[in-house]
Design a protein around this motif. Structure first.
Motif, PDB file in Angstrom:
ATOM      1  N   ILE A  50     -19.468 -41.462  34.814  1.00  0.00           N
ATOM      2  CA  ILE A  50     -19.080 -40.045  34.787  1.00  0.00           C
ATOM      3  C   ILE A  50     -17.673 -39.870  35.334  1.00  0.00           C
ATOM      4  CG2 ILE A  50     -19.562 -37.778  35.801  1.00  0.00           C
ATOM      5  CD1 ILE A  50     -22.538 -38.524  35.723  1.00  0.00           C
ATOM      6  N   LEU A  51     -17.407 -40.484  36.484  1.00  0.00           N
ATOM      7  CA  LEU A  51     -16.092 -40.314  37.122  1.00  0.00           C
ATOM      8  C   LEU A  51     -14.981 -40.958  36.291  1.00  0.00           C
ATOM      9  CD1 LEU A  51     -17.060 -40.954  40.863  1.00  0.00           C
ATOM     10  CD2 LEU A  51     -16.592 -38.767  39.745  1.00  0.00           C
ATOM     11  N   THR A  52     -15.233 -42.151  35.754  1.00  0.00           N
ATOM     12  CA  THR A  52     -14.196 -42.801  34.945  1.00  0.00           C
ATOM     13  C   THR A  52     -14.028 -42.095  33.598  1.00  0.00           C
ATOM     14  OG1 THR A  52     -15.841 -44.401  34.133  1.00  0.00           O
ATOM     15  CG2 THR A  52     -14.494 -45.056  36.028  1.00  0.00           C
ATOM     16  N   GLY A  53     -15.114 -41.542  33.066  1.00  0.00           N
ATOM     17  CA  GLY A  53     -15.005 -40.780  31.825  1.00  0.00           C
ATOM     18  C   GLY A  53     -14.152 -39.538  31.997  1.00  0.00           C
ATOM     19  N   VAL A  54     -14.341 -38.841  33.109  1.00  0.00           N
ATOM     20  CA  VAL A  54     -13.509 -37.674  33.404  1.00  0.00           C
ATOM     21  C   VAL A  54     -12.057 -38.100  33.588  1.00  0.00           C
ATOM     22  CG1 VAL A  54     -13.062 -35.830  35.077  1.00  0.00           C
ATOM     23  CG2 VAL A  54     -15.413 -36.357  34.410  1.00  0.00           C
ATOM     24  N   LEU A  93     -12.722 -33.240  38.729  1.00  0.00           N
ATOM     25  CA  LEU A  93     -13.945 -32.448  38.847  1.00  0.00           C
ATOM     26  C   LEU A  93     -13.832 -31.409  39.950  1.00  0.00           C
ATOM     27  CD1 LEU A  93     -16.733 -35.168  38.401  1.00  0.00           C
ATOM     28  CD2 LEU A  93     -16.121 -33.343  36.809  1.00  0.00           C
ATOM     29  N   SER A  94     -13.241 -31.798  41.078  1.00  0.00           N
ATOM     30  CA  SER A  94     -13.059 -30.857  42.184  1.00  0.00           C
ATOM     31  C   SER A  94     -12.150 -29.701  41.779  1.00  0.00           C
ATOM     32  CB  SER A  94     -12.473 -31.577  43.403  1.00  0.00           C
ATOM     33  OG  SER A  94     -13.327 -32.613  43.839  1.00  0.00           O
ATOM     34  N   LEU A 108     -18.226 -31.845  29.844  1.00  0.00           N
ATOM     35  CA  LEU A 108     -18.978 -32.497  30.916  1.00  0.00           C
ATOM     36  C   LEU A 108     -20.292 -33.097  30.412  1.00  0.00           C
ATOM     37  CD1 LEU A 108     -18.471 -30.062  33.944  1.00  0.00           C
ATOM     38  CD2 LEU A 108     -17.659 -32.422  33.747  1.00  0.00           C
ATOM     39  N   ILE A 109     -20.995 -32.372  29.540  1.00  0.00           N
ATOM     40  CA  ILE A 109     -22.256 -32.910  29.015  1.00  0.00           C
ATOM     41  C   ILE A 109     -21.987 -34.151  28.172  1.00  0.00           C
ATOM     42  CG2 ILE A 109     -24.267 -32.449  27.577  1.00  0.00           C
ATOM     43  CD1 ILE A 109     -24.107 -29.541  28.405  1.00  0.00           C
ATOM     44  N   ASN A 110     -20.904 -34.147  27.420  1.00  0.00           N
ATOM     45  CA  ASN A 110     -20.551 -35.347  26.650  1.00  0.00           C
ATOM     46  C   ASN A 110     -20.229 -36.518  27.572  1.00  0.00           C
ATOM     47  OD1 ASN A 110     -20.641 -35.033  23.719  1.00  0.00           O
ATOM     48  ND2 ASN A 110     -19.188 -33.369  24.005  1.00  0.00           N
ATOM     49  N   VAL A 111     -19.520 -36.249  28.663  1.00  0.00           N
ATOM     50  CA  VAL A 111     -19.243 -37.309  29.635  1.00  0.00           C
ATOM     51  C   VAL A 111     -20.547 -37.871  30.194  1.00  0.00           C
ATOM     52  CG1 VAL A 111     -18.291 -37.791  31.923  1.00  0.00           C
ATOM     53  CG2 VAL A 111     -16.953 -36.486  30.281  1.00  0.00           C
ATOM     54  N   LEU A 112     -21.463 -36.981  30.537  1.00  0.00           N
ATOM     55  CA  LEU A 112     -22.756 -37.411  31.074  1.00  0.00           C
ATOM     56  C   LEU A 112     -23.508 -38.267  30.057  1.00  0.00           C
ATOM     57  CD1 LEU A 112     -24.954 -37.254  33.259  1.00  0.00           C
ATOM     58  CD2 LEU A 112     -25.741 -35.118  32.204  1.00  0.00           C
ATOM     59  N   ALA A 113     -23.516 -37.841  28.796  1.00  0.00           N
ATOM     60  CA  ALA A 113     -24.228 -38.588  27.754  1.00  0.00           C
ATOM     61  C   ALA A 113     -23.631 -39.979  27.553  1.00  0.00           C
ATOM     62  CB  ALA A 113     -24.195 -37.798  26.443  1.00  0.00           C
ATOM     63  N   VAL A 114     -22.310 -40.055  27.521  1.00  0.00           N
ATOM     64  CA  VAL A 114     -21.652 -41.355  27.325  1.00  0.00           C
ATOM     65  C   VAL A 114     -21.858 -42.243  28.545  1.00  0.00           C
ATOM     66  CG1 VAL A 114     -19.422 -42.496  27.024  1.00  0.00           C
ATOM     67  CG2 VAL A 114     -19.953 -40.446  25.699  1.00  0.00           C
ATOM     68  N   ALA A 115     -21.837 -41.667  29.742  1.00  0.00           N
ATOM     69  CA  ALA A 115     -22.056 -42.455  30.958  1.00  0.00           C
ATOM     70  C   ALA A 115     -23.452 -43.066  30.962  1.00  0.00           C
ATOM     71  CB  ALA A 115     -21.860 -41.573  32.190  1.00  0.00           C
ATOM     72  N   ALA A 151     -23.038 -48.956  31.545  1.00  0.00           N
ATOM     73  CA  ALA A 151     -23.279 -50.310  32.057  1.00  0.00           C
ATOM     74  C   ALA A 151     -22.014 -51.153  32.033  1.00  0.00           C
ATOM     75  CB  ALA A 151     -24.385 -50.984  31.248  1.00  0.00           C
ATOM     76  N   GLU A 152     -21.111 -50.853  31.101  1.00  0.00           N
ATOM     77  CA  GLU A 152     -19.836 -51.561  31.019  1.00  0.00           C
ATOM     78  C   GLU A 152     -18.821 -50.864  31.922  1.00  0.00           C
ATOM     79  OE1 GLU A 152     -18.815 -51.488  26.909  1.00  0.00           O
ATOM     80  OE2 GLU A 152     -20.865 -52.005  26.291  1.00  0.00           O
ATOM     81  N   PRO A 153     -17.982 -51.612  32.640  1.00  0.00           N
ATOM     82  CA  PRO A 153     -17.059 -50.999  33.614  1.00  0.00           C
ATOM     83  C   PRO A 153     -16.212 -49.876  33.034  1.00  0.00           C
ATOM     84  CG  PRO A 153     -17.072 -53.377  33.869  1.00  0.00           C
ATOM     85  CD  PRO A 153     -17.904 -53.077  32.657  1.00  0.00           C
ATOM     86  N   HIS A 154     -15.645 -50.082  31.847  1.00  0.00           N
ATOM     87  CA  HIS A 154     -14.805 -49.052  31.234  1.00  0.00           C
ATOM     88  C   HIS A 154     -15.455 -48.490  29.965  1.00  0.00           C
ATOM     89  CE1 HIS A 154     -11.394 -51.458  33.287  1.00  0.00           C
ATOM     90  NE2 HIS A 154     -11.744 -50.440  34.057  1.00  0.00           N
ATOM     91  N   GLY A 155     -16.780 -48.585  29.904  1.00  0.00           N
ATOM     92  CA  GLY A 155     -17.494 -48.185  28.696  1.00  0.00           C
ATOM     93  C   GLY A 155     -17.351 -46.721  28.340  1.00  0.00           C
ATOM     94  N   SER A 156     -17.169 -45.864  29.325  1.00  0.00           N
ATOM     95  CA  SER A 156     -17.068 -44.427  29.062  1.00  0.00           C
ATOM     96  C   SER A 156     -15.624 -43.959  28.902  1.00  0.00           C
ATOM     97  CB  SER A 156     -17.738 -43.632  30.189  1.00  0.00           C
ATOM     98  OG  SER A 156     -17.123 -43.906  31.432  1.00  0.00           O
TER      99      SER A 156
END
Length: 451
Positions: free
Chosen positions: A249-253, A281-282, A311-318, A323-328
């Motif tokens: 989530i954090l890396t996707g954002v 996010l903050s 945000l929901i798309n980020v959550l879904a991809v996360a 599982a992959e370090p830069h997957g999102s």
């Protein structure tokens, strides 16, 4: 037009005229005619992604242009421009309702921000993939429908409600694919908030109609996906541990302003990426609370729709790729994730015209906002610079992909990986059909293959 011209130059110089990824399956589907009901169901049910928009766009390209992938990628720029104009039109109506000072300056700032975000080179992957046209078209349709509903100022009659429900259901079942969850969640949250803030102008009947239509369409999407024959699509859900999902989530954002190529080139630590995602996010929460507390006008919940969708798309991809370090952080997700930045830009520009905190009033809060925005803008600029430097190498990559597609014999496993095919059989069949009917990269080449 400057952004559209830059996008066109980018695409034409890279020359992405090769069919790859999911399009390889869709080419094969086109030549399976005549189609029966079971075939249509299988084409629609592509694993976790169900819909027909991408297939229909590709089939239209085959029928009309002989599958000219380069033209499809150039036209993506026009879709992006249209999306920015839809957002600008909604902001103009919102700004007129605000009636505050420096309106012209604020409108110019808003549209400039929208264009820079929408045309960011962080989304390069869907600029050079023929399916990028359909992917961005889907988002444009989502945006148009959402803005129209959330800024409606006159009540909808029974006939209009029925037409709206049919259009909404059609969009969700035909165009949404895996983004249906993000669109449903963002739209429901936004229409509920608009009603609670007394900003829903389409009438209570229309509100009920939207909620029921979205809910039933989502249920139908899930049920049909379980019952109908399934094509060879992608199953995205993986067993992702909670810490990995949180990291995703954090890396996707963070990927909305720090492109994956920047991360790889400068070896950016995962902890720093996570901190950067937390900063964005903050900022979204801080600005969002101030905006919603003080700003009330027609369409003021549109940034909520934008941010929630992202945000929901980020959550879904996360959850599916965390599982992959830069997957999102893959570039193909940027057009969905960047809606968070569009919502943030909307709120920040609106706040500039009001005597609102956090950006006006106390000097300490004003400087805190500047400190938070500076690294975001700096990383955005760095991403554009890095992607511009990589530009020639993208052309070389497509040269290699073109050579892999222009083969007379069988295909190697390296070609399967290079063209991102589901398997060797699908790739061989797709290349054979392109060669036979002179489609895609085979349209203008003079290569004669032995029978």
């Amino acid at each position: 037009m400057l952004f559209l011209a830059a996008h066109t130059v980018y695409v034409v110089t890279i020359r992405p005229d090769v069919v790859y990824m999911d399009s390889l399956r869709y080419v094969n589907y086109y030549f399976e005619r005549p189609w029966g009901a079971e075939d249509i169901a299988r084409f629609w049910n592509q694993g976790d992604h169900r819909g027909l928009l991408s297939q229909l766009v590709l089939w239209l390209n085959i029928r009309v242009l002989g599958m000219d992938v380069l033209v499809a990628n150039v036209l993506t720029g026009f879709v992006l421009l249209w999306t920015s104009l839809v957002l600008l039109r909604s902001y103009l109506r919102f700004d007129a309702a605000l009636g505050t000072e420096f309106s012209g300056r604020r409108i110019f700032l808003a549209w400039t921000a929208f264009l820079f975000i929408i045309f960011s080179l962080a989304g390069f992957e869907l600029y050079t993939l023929d399916l990028g046209f359909a992917e961005n078209l889907r988002n444009g349709i989502f945006l148009t429908l959402g803005c129209w509903l959330l800024q409606r100022e006159d009540r909808l009659g029974a006939g209009s409600c029925l037409s709206m429900a049919l259009a909404l259901a059609l969009v969700m079942l035909v165009c949404a694919y895996g983004r249906i969850y993000a669109f449903s969640g963002a739209l429901l949250i936004s229409v509920i908030m608009a009603l609670l803030r007394s900003e829903w102008g389409a009438g209570r009947s229309a509100w009920i109609c939207v909620v029921i239509t979205v809910t039933l369409s989502l249920v139908l999407y899930i049920v049909l996906g379980a019952l109908l024959p399934q094509g060879l699509g992608n199953t995205g859900v993986q067993n992702v541990a909670l810490p990995a999902a949180a990291r995703g989530i954090l890396t996707g954002v963070a990927s909305t302003v720090i492109g994956v190529d920047v991360v790889e080139q400068f070896k950016v630590p995962m902890a720093l990426l996570a901190c950067f995602g937390a900063l964005i996010l903050s900022l979204l929460v801080w600005v969002g609370i101030a905006y919603l507390k003080r700003v009330r006008a027609s369409g003021s919940v549109i940034p909520v729709f934008l941010v929630t969708y992202g945000l929901i798309n980020v959550l879904a991809v996360a959850i599916s790729r965390g599982a992959e370090p830069h997957g999102s952080m893959a570039s193909r997700y940027y057009p969905d994730f960047c809606w968070m930045l569009l919502g943030l830009a909307w709120m920040l520009v609106a706040i500039l015209g009001q005597r609102l905190e956090p950006l006006r009033g106390k000097s300490s809060r004003r400087w805190l906002a500047v400190v938070a925005l500076t690294p975001i803008l700096a990383c955005y600029g760095l991403t554009q610079i890095v992607e511009t430097k990589i530009w020639p190498y993208r052309a070389e990559a497509f040269d290699a992909m073109r050579q892999a597609a222009l083969t007379c014999g069988g295909v190697s496993q390296d070609s399967v990986s290079l063209l991102q095919a589901n398997n060797q059989q699908i790739l061989e069949q797709a290349i054979s059909l392109q060669r036979q009917y002179r489609l895609g990269a085979w349209r203008h080449v003079q290569i004669s293959c032995p029978n």
